[in-house]
Design a protein around this motif. Structure first.
Motif, PDB file in Angstrom:
ATOM      1  N   GLY A   1       0.801  -1.221   0.000  1.00  9.17           N
ATOM      2  CA  GLY A   1       0.000   0.000   0.000  1.00  9.17           C
ATOM      3  C   GLY A   1       0.831   1.268   0.000  1.00  9.17           C
ATOM      4  N   PRO A   2       0.149   2.404   0.171  1.00  4.56           N
ATOM      5  CA  PRO A   2       0.811   3.716   0.109  1.00  4.56           C
ATOM      6  C   PRO A   2       1.534   4.034   1.423  1.00  4.56           C
ATOM      7  N   ASP A   3       2.250   5.143   1.429  1.00 10.71           N
ATOM      8  CA  ASP A   3       2.791   5.664   2.691  1.00 10.71           C
ATOM      9  C   ASP A   3       1.641   5.838   3.673  1.00 10.71           C
ATOM     10  N   GLY A   4       1.866   5.450   4.905  1.00  9.19           N
ATOM     11  CA  GLY A   4       0.822   5.600   5.904  1.00  9.19           C
ATOM     12  C   GLY A   4      -0.120   4.417   5.998  1.00  9.19           C
TER      13      GLY A   4
ATOM     14  N   PHE B   1      -2.971  -6.382   1.867  1.00 10.12           N
ATOM     15  CA  PHE B   1      -4.229  -5.661   1.587  1.00 10.12           C
ATOM     16  C   PHE B   1      -4.030  -4.145   1.403  1.00 10.12           C
ATOM     17  N   GLY B   2      -2.773  -3.694   1.264  1.00  9.06           N
ATOM     18  CA  GLY B   2      -2.468  -2.264   1.353  1.00  9.06           C
ATOM     19  C   GLY B   2      -3.143  -1.360   0.337  1.00  9.06           C
ATOM     20  N   TRP B   3      -3.309  -1.843  -0.900  1.00  6.24           N
ATOM     21  CA  TRP B   3      -3.926  -1.011  -1.945  1.00  6.24           C
ATOM     22  C   TRP B   3      -5.392  -1.369  -2.149  1.00  6.24           C
ATOM     23  N   SER B   4      -6.044  -1.975  -1.170  1.00  2.00           N
ATOM     24  CA  SER B   4      -7.460  -2.357  -1.347  1.00  2.00           C
ATOM     25  C   SER B   4      -8.363  -1.142  -1.373  1.00  2.00           C
ATOM     26  N   VAL B   5      -7.991  -0.124  -0.586  1.00  2.00           N
ATOM     27  CA  VAL B   5      -8.808   1.094  -0.506  1.00  2.00           C
ATOM     28  C   VAL B   5      -7.901   2.299  -0.717  1.00  2.00           C
ATOM     29  N   ASP B   6      -8.508   3.441  -1.059  1.00  2.00           N
ATOM     30  CA  ASP B   6      -7.713   4.658  -1.215  1.00  2.00           C
ATOM     31  C   ASP B   6      -7.644   5.406   0.125  1.00  2.00           C
TER      32      ASP B   6
ATOM     33  N   ALA C   1       7.163  -2.526   6.592  1.00  2.00           N
ATOM     34  CA  ALA C   1       7.459  -2.933   5.209  1.00  2.00           C
ATOM     35  C   ALA C   1       7.828  -1.694   4.391  1.00  2.00           C
ATOM     36  N   PRO C   2       8.541  -1.915   3.259  1.00  2.00           N
ATOM     37  CA  PRO C   2       8.922  -0.761   2.435  1.00  2.00           C
ATOM     38  C   PRO C   2       7.715  -0.163   1.717  1.00  2.00           C
ATOM     39  N   THR C   3       7.366   1.070   2.079  1.00  2.00           N
ATOM     40  CA  THR C   3       6.272   1.769   1.410  1.00  2.00           C
ATOM     41  C   THR C   3       6.807   3.095   0.879  1.00  2.00           C
ATOM     42  N   PRO C   4       6.175   3.711  -0.092  1.00  2.00           N
ATOM     43  CA  PRO C   4       4.968   3.229  -0.752  1.00  2.00           C
ATOM     44  C   PRO C   4       5.257   2.088  -1.730  1.00  2.00           C
ATOM     45  N   GLY C   5       4.270   1.224  -1.899  1.00  2.00           N
ATOM     46  CA  GLY C   5       4.377   0.218  -2.951  1.00  2.00           C
ATOM     47  C   GLY C   5       4.100   0.844  -4.304  1.00  2.00           C
ATOM     48  N   ARG C   6       4.335   0.050  -5.339  1.00  2.00           N
ATOM     49  CA  ARG C   6       4.177   0.596  -6.687  1.00  2.00           C
ATOM     50  C   ARG C   6       3.103  -0.120  -7.491  1.00  2.00           C
ATOM     51  N   LEU C   7       2.165  -0.769  -6.811  1.00  2.00           N
ATOM     52  CA  LEU C   7       1.140  -1.528  -7.528  1.00  2.00           C
ATOM     53  C   LEU C   7       0.366  -0.686  -8.543  1.00  2.00           C
ATOM     54  N   PRO C   8      -0.056   0.550  -8.203  1.00  2.00           N
ATOM     55  CA  PRO C   8      -0.796   1.328  -9.207  1.00  2.00           C
ATOM     56  C   PRO C   8       0.007   1.536 -10.492  1.00  2.00           C
ATOM     57  N   THR C   9       1.325   1.774 -10.347  1.00  2.00           N
ATOM     58  CA  THR C   9       2.179   1.933 -11.519  1.00  2.00           C
ATOM     59  C   THR C   9       2.304   0.626 -12.292  1.00  2.00           C
ATOM     60  N   GLU C  10       2.461  -0.461 -11.548  1.00  2.00           N
ATOM     61  CA  GLU C  10       2.565  -1.774 -12.195  1.00  2.00           C
ATOM     62  C   GLU C  10       1.301  -2.107 -12.982  1.00  2.00           C
ATOM     63  N   LEU C  11       0.152  -1.795 -12.409  1.00  2.00           N
ATOM     64  CA  LEU C  11      -1.107  -2.040 -13.114  1.00  2.00           C
ATOM     65  C   LEU C  11      -1.157  -1.212 -14.401  1.00  2.00           C
TER      66      LEU C  11
END
Ligand code: ZN
Length: 308
Positions: free
Chosen positions: A117-120, A160-165, A127-137
């Motif tokens: 998920g994102p920072d925060g 579950f980090g990027w499940s919600v905004d 874990a290392p955040t922010p993740g880059r899933l939105p970019t990968e998608l």
């Protein structure tokens, strides 16, 4: 941990050989109009294509021996041959945080896990955040609105980090989020997953709690289903993408390090039920040995492990 027997010893050798060539075999077949990057990392299974999406990578907060207290020097030596990049400086454990997307006929998209998920996000504490899933998608040509199913293998922060905004709205507005009912029911009061993901998704009417094996998609002789793989958490599930002669199992955290491949009896410190987790690992690897199986792993430093 010397009770794994000759059969498993041979399998480990096979694994060592297979992992060495996975890079060249990791290229999927027909990719249609999908972006080149998609084709380069995907695997085709029947009517489905499975693609890894790397959300993050970094060191774990415990040294490897602390994370896997029962692993022996011989276990580590064998694990190092399978996944050398897991062995960072000193005794550190280097790991990936990876999601997968399964593309089916008519553009059906199933996302498996949503990363750190994102920072925060709740995972940011360790874990290392922010993740880059939105970019990968985006690189894979996927609009979040086109994802129709999100499978959460379990409700740990790094899955579950990027499940919600940031406003608690589902990141995948048209998706059902599939989780085992046993997983949500086992969450203790105050668990970060409740406020961050379970309650918002429930309020949006998008939380789809299932009991046991559940078919998600089918096309001819191939299909996608979730199967319970308890132990790491009570309601942990994996995703089986089945073709006619082969299958890909998106394992989630059934195994989190190659040391649990070379010796499935080696427990990970944060398994909710170590004995159940062992049984699940053994069952999955035994079944995988019967037919052509590729494991799609979240935390090894490469997405694919070939078995059988
Ligand atoms: Zn994990």
């Amino acid at each position: 941990m010397g009770d794994t027997g000759g059969a498993f010893g041979r399998r480990a050798l096979l694994l060592a050989a297979a992992v060495g060539v996975t890079g060249s075999l990791g290229v999927g077949g027909r990719a249609g109009a999908a972006p080149a990057r998609w084709a380069a990392t995907s695997r085709r299974v029947g009517a489905f294509t499975v693609t890894p999406l790397l959300d993050a990578a970094g060191p774990f907060f415990l040294d490897r021996q602390a994370a896997f207290p029962a692993a022996t020097p011989a276990d580590w030596a064998r694990a190092r041959r399978l996944d050398p990049e897991a062995f960072g400086p000193g005794e550190s454990w280097q790991l990936d945080f990876r999601c997968f997307v399964v593309r089916g006929p008519r553009g059906r998209l199933t996302l498996v896990d949503t990363g750190v998920g994102p920072d925060g996000s709740p995972a940011a504490a360790w874990a290392p955040t922010p993740g880059r899933l939105p970019t990968e998608l985006a690189h894979a040509g996927i609009d979040p609105a086109d994802v129709d199913t999100v499978v959460l293998t379990h409700l740990h922060e790094d899955h579950f980090g990027w499940s919600v905004d940031r406003n608690g709205e589902p990141m995948f507005p048209n998706a059902r989020y599939v989780v085992q009912r046993r997983e949500t029911e086992a969450l203790p009061a105050g668990d970060a997953a409740l406020a961050y993901v379970v309650e918002p998704l429930r309020a949006a009417g998008q939380l789809h709690e299932v009991d046991g094996v559940t078919r998600l998609a089918a096309a001819g002789r191939s299909g996608v289903r979730v199967v319970p793989t308890p132990g790491h958490t009570p309601g942990h599930q994996s995703v089986v993408v089945e073709g006619r002669h082969e299958q890909v199992i998106v394992t989630g955290d059934v195994l989190v390090h190659a040391v649990q491949l070379v010796d499935p009896d080696v427990a990970y410190r944060f398994e909710a039920d170590a004995e159940a987790a062992r049984r699940t690992r053994r069952r999955l690897l035994d079944e995988a040995g019967v037919r052509r199986t590729v494991l799609a792993t979240a935390h090894l430093n490469r997405p694919w492990v070939e078995l059988g």
